[in-house]
Write a protein that holds these residues in place. Structure first.
Motif, PDB file in Angstrom:
ATOM      1  N   ILE A  18       0.838  -1.208   0.000  1.00  0.00           N
ATOM      2  CA  ILE A  18       0.000   0.000   0.000  1.00  0.00           C
ATOM      3  C   ILE A  18       0.868   1.252   0.000  1.00  0.00           C
ATOM      4  N   TRP A  19       1.806   1.335   0.927  1.00  0.00           N
ATOM      5  CA  TRP A  19       2.627   2.539   1.026  1.00  0.00           C
ATOM      6  C   TRP A  19       3.557   2.686  -0.182  1.00  0.00           C
ATOM      7  N   SER A  20       3.997   1.570  -0.743  1.00  0.00           N
ATOM      8  CA  SER A  20       4.810   1.629  -1.950  1.00  0.00           C
ATOM      9  C   SER A  20       4.007   2.209  -3.113  1.00  0.00           C
ATOM     10  N   GLN A  21       2.768   1.770  -3.284  1.00  0.00           N
ATOM     11  CA  GLN A  21       1.926   2.291  -4.357  1.00  0.00           C
ATOM     12  C   GLN A  21       1.627   3.774  -4.145  1.00  0.00           C
ATOM     13  N   LEU A  22       1.358   4.171  -2.913  1.00  0.00           N
ATOM     14  CA  LEU A  22       1.114   5.592  -2.629  1.00  0.00           C
ATOM     15  C   LEU A  22       2.346   6.427  -2.981  1.00  0.00           C
ATOM     16  N   THR A  23       3.515   5.953  -2.601  1.00  0.00           N
ATOM     17  CA  THR A  23       4.754   6.669  -2.883  1.00  0.00           C
ATOM     18  C   THR A  23       4.991   6.776  -4.387  1.00  0.00           C
ATOM     19  N   GLN A  24       4.741   5.698  -5.123  1.00  0.00           N
ATOM     20  CA  GLN A  24       4.899   5.727  -6.580  1.00  0.00           C
ATOM     21  C   GLN A  24       3.969   6.746  -7.220  1.00  0.00           C
ATOM     22  N   ALA A  25       2.782   6.895  -6.662  1.00  0.00           N
ATOM     23  CA  ALA A  25       1.779   7.808  -7.235  1.00  0.00           C
ATOM     24  C   ALA A  25       2.235   9.268  -7.201  1.00  0.00           C
ATOM     25  N   THR A  27       5.214  10.471  -7.969  1.00  0.00           N
ATOM     26  CA  THR A  27       6.084  10.798  -9.106  1.00  0.00           C
ATOM     27  C   THR A  27       5.594  10.241 -10.433  1.00  0.00           C
ATOM     28  N   ASP A  28       4.751   9.234 -10.400  1.00  0.00           N
ATOM     29  CA  ASP A  28       4.238   8.626 -11.625  1.00  0.00           C
ATOM     30  C   ASP A  28       2.911   9.288 -11.985  1.00  0.00           C
ATOM     31  N   ARG A  29       2.954  10.205 -12.934  1.00  0.00           N
ATOM     32  CA  ARG A  29       1.764  10.973 -13.303  1.00  0.00           C
ATOM     33  C   ARG A  29       0.632  10.104 -13.847  1.00  0.00           C
ATOM     34  N   SER A  30       0.940   8.900 -14.294  1.00  0.00           N
ATOM     35  CA  SER A  30      -0.106   8.027 -14.827  1.00  0.00           C
ATOM     36  C   SER A  30      -0.672   7.067 -13.777  1.00  0.00           C
ATOM     37  N   HIS A  31      -0.119   7.088 -12.577  1.00  0.00           N
ATOM     38  CA  HIS A  31      -0.624   6.204 -11.515  1.00  0.00           C
ATOM     39  C   HIS A  31      -2.013   6.673 -11.091  1.00  0.00           C
ATOM     40  N   ALA A  32      -2.947   5.763 -11.037  1.00  0.00           N
ATOM     41  CA  ALA A  32      -4.335   6.110 -10.704  1.00  0.00           C
ATOM     42  C   ALA A  32      -4.468   6.747  -9.326  1.00  0.00           C
ATOM     43  N   TRP A  33      -3.581   6.414  -8.425  1.00  0.00           N
ATOM     44  CA  TRP A  33      -3.685   6.965  -7.065  1.00  0.00           C
ATOM     45  C   TRP A  33      -3.123   8.374  -6.954  1.00  0.00           C
ATOM     46  N   ARG A  34      -2.607   8.924  -8.025  1.00  0.00           N
ATOM     47  CA  ARG A  34      -2.088  10.301  -7.976  1.00  0.00           C
ATOM     48  C   ARG A  34      -3.205  11.306  -7.716  1.00  0.00           C
ATOM     49  N   ALA A  49     -17.101  16.504  -2.126  1.00  0.00           N
ATOM     50  CA  ALA A  49     -16.040  15.626  -2.626  1.00  0.00           C
ATOM     51  C   ALA A  49     -15.407  16.283  -3.839  1.00  0.00           C
ATOM     52  N   ARG A  50     -14.100  16.175  -3.932  1.00  0.00           N
ATOM     53  CA  ARG A  50     -13.383  16.722  -5.072  1.00  0.00           C
ATOM     54  C   ARG A  50     -12.092  15.953  -5.260  1.00  0.00           C
ATOM     55  N   THR A  51     -11.576  15.998  -6.480  1.00  0.00           N
ATOM     56  CA  THR A  51     -10.312  15.349  -6.800  1.00  0.00           C
ATOM     57  C   THR A  51      -9.172  16.261  -6.378  1.00  0.00           C
ATOM     58  N   VAL A  52      -8.155  15.672  -5.769  1.00  0.00           N
ATOM     59  CA  VAL A  52      -6.953  16.403  -5.379  1.00  0.00           C
ATOM     60  C   VAL A  52      -5.745  15.659  -5.954  1.00  0.00           C
ATOM     61  N   VAL A  53      -4.585  16.309  -5.910  1.00  0.00           N
ATOM     62  CA  VAL A  53      -3.363  15.700  -6.437  1.00  0.00           C
ATOM     63  C   VAL A  53      -2.432  15.377  -5.266  1.00  0.00           C
ATOM     64  N   LEU A  54      -2.052  14.110  -5.180  1.00  0.00           N
ATOM     65  CA  LEU A  54      -1.136  13.658  -4.136  1.00  0.00           C
ATOM     66  C   LEU A  54       0.254  14.219  -4.428  1.00  0.00           C
ATOM     67  N   ARG A  55       0.816  14.976  -3.497  1.00  0.00           N
ATOM     68  CA  ARG A  55       2.105  15.643  -3.712  1.00  0.00           C
ATOM     69  C   ARG A  55       3.263  15.024  -2.943  1.00  0.00           C
ATOM     70  N   ALA A  56       2.963  14.402  -1.806  1.00  0.00           N
ATOM     71  CA  ALA A  56       4.026  13.762  -1.017  1.00  0.00           C
ATOM     72  C   ALA A  56       3.409  12.696  -0.123  1.00  0.00           C
ATOM     73  N   VAL A  57       4.224  11.689   0.166  1.00  0.00           N
ATOM     74  CA  VAL A  57       3.838  10.616   1.077  1.00  0.00           C
ATOM     75  C   VAL A  57       4.920  10.535   2.142  1.00  0.00           C
ATOM     76  N   LEU A  58       4.507  10.678   3.394  1.00  0.00           N
ATOM     77  CA  LEU A  58       5.434  10.603   4.520  1.00  0.00           C
ATOM     78  C   LEU A  58       5.075   9.352   5.312  1.00  0.00           C
ATOM     79  N   GLU A  59       5.513   8.206   4.802  1.00  0.00           N
ATOM     80  CA  GLU A  59       5.109   6.923   5.384  1.00  0.00           C
ATOM     81  C   GLU A  59       5.477   6.821   6.855  1.00  0.00           C
TER      82      GLU A  59
END
Length: 186
Positions: A18-25, A27-34, A49-59
């Motif tokens: 889970i945390w690996s996928q979040l972290t990938q999102a 930097t990977d602009r095509s990752h669905a979790w971005r 509810a609104r769409t936001v852009v994930l900018r950083a993950v501090l696991e």
């Protein structure tokens, strides 16, 4: 084995995935979790509810970071009531995450300054330099730029994660916090 390609039979492997996928999102602009959906209630108690852009993950700190115009309705609502849910869906993984968070909007300090430095020379900087708050009527727009950006950072502290894997062989679901874990479906 789910369609996401992961053999996840232990708490440790699932957490790591889970945390690996979040972290990938981040930097990977095509990752669905971005671009998850952020849901909360506004000051009138209405769901939003609104769409936001994930900018950083501090696991290590169990935090997710997003940028916002601090004059936006979402920022005002989160200041009044920090409880929110982020919903992530990945067709490729066949995973849904519902992440319960306490979100705070930071408008000053080192975190904001560092984030602004990464944005200030991009086209996105104009979004935070408008003299009009998000949601203002179009006829009110002047095209003028503000002297200071209305830039804020939403720091979402994770309370719990509800993970769901959809698989033809059988769905799986788990609930986890920083120090608890429970399988909810086999």
């Amino acid at each position: 084995m789910g369609e996401g390609g992961f053999l996840l039979h232990s708490e440790e492997k699932l957490r790591r995935a889970i945390w690996s996928q979040l972290t990938q999102a981040v930097t990977d602009r095509s990752h669905a979790w971005r671009t998850p959906v952020l849901a909360n209630v506004d000051e009138q108690g209405e769901p939003q509810a609104r769409t936001v852009v994930l900018r950083a993950v501090l696991e290590q700190h169990q935090r997710l970071v997003f940028y916002t115009d601090y004059r936006s309705p979402k920022a005002v609502a989160l200041a009044a009531n920090p409880a929110a849910v982020l919903v992530f869906w990945s067709e490729a993984l066949r995973w849904q995450l519902r992440v319960s968070v306490d979100a705070r909007v930071e408008t000053a300090g080192a975190t904001v300054d560092e984030a602004w430095e990464s944005v200030r020379h991009t086209a996105a900087a104009a979004d935070y330099l408008s003299t009009q708050a998000p949601g203002s009527p179009v006829y009110a727009a002047t095209g003028e730029r503000a002297a200071q950006p209305a830039f804020g950072v939403i720091v979402a502290s994770v309370r719990s994660i509800d993970w769901l894997e959809l698989d033809r062989a059988g769905h799986r679901r788990a609930w986890l916090t920083a120090d608890a874990f429970e399988w909810l479906l086999p």
